[in-house]
Design a protein around this motif. Structure first.
Motif, short mmCIF file in Angstrom:
data_model
loop_
_atom_site.label_atom_id
_atom_site.label_comp_id
_atom_site.label_asym_id
_atom_site.label_seq_id
_atom_site.Cartn_x
_atom_site.Cartn_y
_atom_site.Cartn_z
N SER A 1 0.82 -1.21 0.00
CA SER A 1 0.00 0.00 0.00
C SER A 1 0.85 1.25 0.00
N ILE B 1 -3.49 0.40 -3.61
CA ILE B 1 -2.94 -0.86 -3.10
C ILE B 1 -2.66 -1.77 -4.30
N TYR C 1 -8.36 2.30 -2.21
CA TYR C 1 -8.83 2.25 -0.82
C TYR C 1 -9.17 3.69 -0.46
N VAL D 1 -6.24 -3.46 7.45
CA VAL D 1 -5.57 -2.22 7.07
C VAL D 1 -5.51 -1.29 8.28
#
Length: 496
Positions: free
Chosen positions: A308, A329, A345, A376
């Motif tokens: 990420s 990501i 995201y 996450v």
């Protein structure tokens, strides 16, 4: 009687879909109803519940703030902006805290620390972990915020450690090194440094006082995340400078560094000795300085790696990146070492919080639950009582739109949430697992995240080696420790 009380509590929670203060008109069918503020005392477990807004009475029914009353009843509340839903689950709790006491001295009174990633290997005991430190002690000095490296000879490293009796015990220190026969340009040994790579695209490195410029190291690494590949018993690390991901042997030998297209030639020309593969999308060269790859994880079956970006990129410019909510990501097939997916995201909206800027909402780590589901770590830059966003979400990529190679990927940072919907772009879904700020977490940086068992996660902070600068530009010691916390959650985090 107890059953009746439980029913009343449940009805209060279900009815509390909104709250207002003062008096207002509420439309219900053809009638206009008046909402009147009320000064009711509400207790839970014998303690008075403090409400952020007064209850209101509408047509004889009392409405109270959902979040406040739910948390008083031991529930965690999540508002899902994308789906426009509210969910409640049992509140998580901290079950253990462990600190690295009497860490070794690096010089100038600075101790080892700076944990920026965390992983628990399934075959290890529940008390054993691996972490890594970033580029070493560094800071910003003066009005120009010059990047300093007080210990410029520092070698980035991986730690194996165990926890017991409130302490972190280091079992092994593994320094990152070049392949046999290769010599680092700066250290003049096989060990790399944490210094920046390239003139013009990285921060200028300075000595402790911000006076003397230091050398660049084309093999230098600012490590941020660690993952483990069960298929070949290697570690994979993420780092911020290029940004890049690296495959590393268990003894710390770098097997390969994977960088964005167009970057390999520049590193080789600068004298890099690391095996370099420019297989990542070229657009990642537009990462904002010091905001590269932050998290990395590998699916339990060893097939896929996810990494990420810490913040939205400067695409097409830095201003756009700093106001965007769209973080990228990447997904890599480890059999071919090729990128096979890119997903968006959507970070939380800064406007929902107090004294939080959009550019300071970041992803700090990842932990895979399956080939499609990850945890996450999303956080703000505040600490202590000012911290509002320290959350662990479960994300599902199975229905997320793969943007790799699409036109939408080219201008992703410019798109609003509504524009994503209009274009049919589905972000990775988000489900709140734990709101760590609600647990009284005292530190700014939750930088390491891993799953210990089906109901336990571990997190670790980056204490920045316990250093800072005062207003006069003097190096100071903050006393912030390196701390691991174990958190019990209600969700089943078993590998699927």
């Amino acid at each position: 009687m107890k059953r009746l009380l439980r029913r009343k509590r449940l009805l209060i929670v279900l009815a509390a879909v909104f709250a207002v203060s003062g008096t207002s008109a509420v439309s219900a069918g053809q009638a206009t109803l008046e909402a009147v503020a009320a000064k009711f005392q509400i207790t839970s477990g014998g303690k008075t519940v403090t409400l952020d807004k007064d209850p209101v009475v509408i047509d004889g029914s009392t409405y109270v703030p959902l979040r406040t009353i739910s948390e008083a009843l031991g529930k965690q509340v999540e508002w899902n902006e994308w789906n426009q839903t509210i969910s409640l689950k049992d509140a998580p709790k901290v079950t253990g805290k462990f600190e690295w006491k009497n860490a070794p001295d690096l010089g100038k009174g600075i101790q080892e620390g700076g944990f920026s990633g965390l992983i628990h290997l399934p075959k290890d005991g529940a008390d054993t972990f691996y972490a890594l430190a970033d580029r070493g002690p560094n800071g910003e000095v003066g009005k120009d915020k010059l990047r300093t490296f007080p210990i410029d000879s520092y070698n980035p490293r991986i730690y194996k450690f165990k926890i017991s009796n409130g302490s972190i015990e280091i079992l092994e220190t593994i320094k990152l090194q070049l392949p046999d026969g290769k010599v680092d340009k700066v250290s003049q040994t096989k060990y790399i440094t944490g210094l920046p790579n390239l003139v013009g695209s990285d921060e200028i490195p300075y000595d402790e006082k911000g006076v003397t410029k230091l050398s660049y190291d084309p093999d230098g690494l600012d490590l941020e995340g660690i993952a483990y590949s069960p298929s070949d018993d290697t570690f994979w690390l993420s780092e911020e400078y290029r940004p890049s991901v690296l495959q590393v042997k268990r003894d710390g030998t770098i097997l390969g560094r994977y960088v964005p297209k167009g970057m390999k030639d520049k590193l080789v020309e600068a004298g890099a000795q690391t095996p370099i593969f420019d297989t990542l999308p070229e657009l990642y060269n537009t990462r904002i300085s010091n905001r590269g790859f932050e998290g990395v994880t590998i699916s339990p079956d060893g097939k896929f790696l996810y990494t990420s970006i810490q913040s939205p990129m400067a695409n097409p410019d830095k201003k756009t990146g700093e106001t965007s909510r769209n973080l990228r990501i990447l997904k890599m097939d480890l059999a071919t070492k090729q990128v096979v997916g890119e997903y968006v995201y959507v970070a939380e909206q800064a406007g929902f919080f107090t004294n939080v800027k959009q550019k300071d909402i970041v992803i700090s780590d990842l932990s895979a639950l399956s080939g499609n589901e990850l945890l996450v770590d999303e956080r703000d830059k505040n600490a202590g009582a000012d911290a509002q966003l320290k959350r662990i979400y479960k994300t599902d990529f199975s229905k997320a739109t793969n943007l790799l190679g699409t036109d939408a990927s080219n201008n992703l940072e410019s798109l609003t949430v509504q524009q994503l919907k209009d274009k049919g772009i589905q972000p990775a879904s988000k489900e709140l697992i734990v709101d760590i700020a609600k647990l009284g977490y005292p530190y700014e940086k939750i930088e390491g995240l891993t799953v210990v068992d089906k109901n336990t996660i571990a997190i670790v902070n980056d204490n920045d080696f316990g250093i800072s600068y005062d207003e006069k530009g003097n190096l100071t010691l903050t006393g912030v420790p390196t701390q691991l916390q174990l958190i019990q959650v209600s969700d089943d985090l078993s590998a699927k």
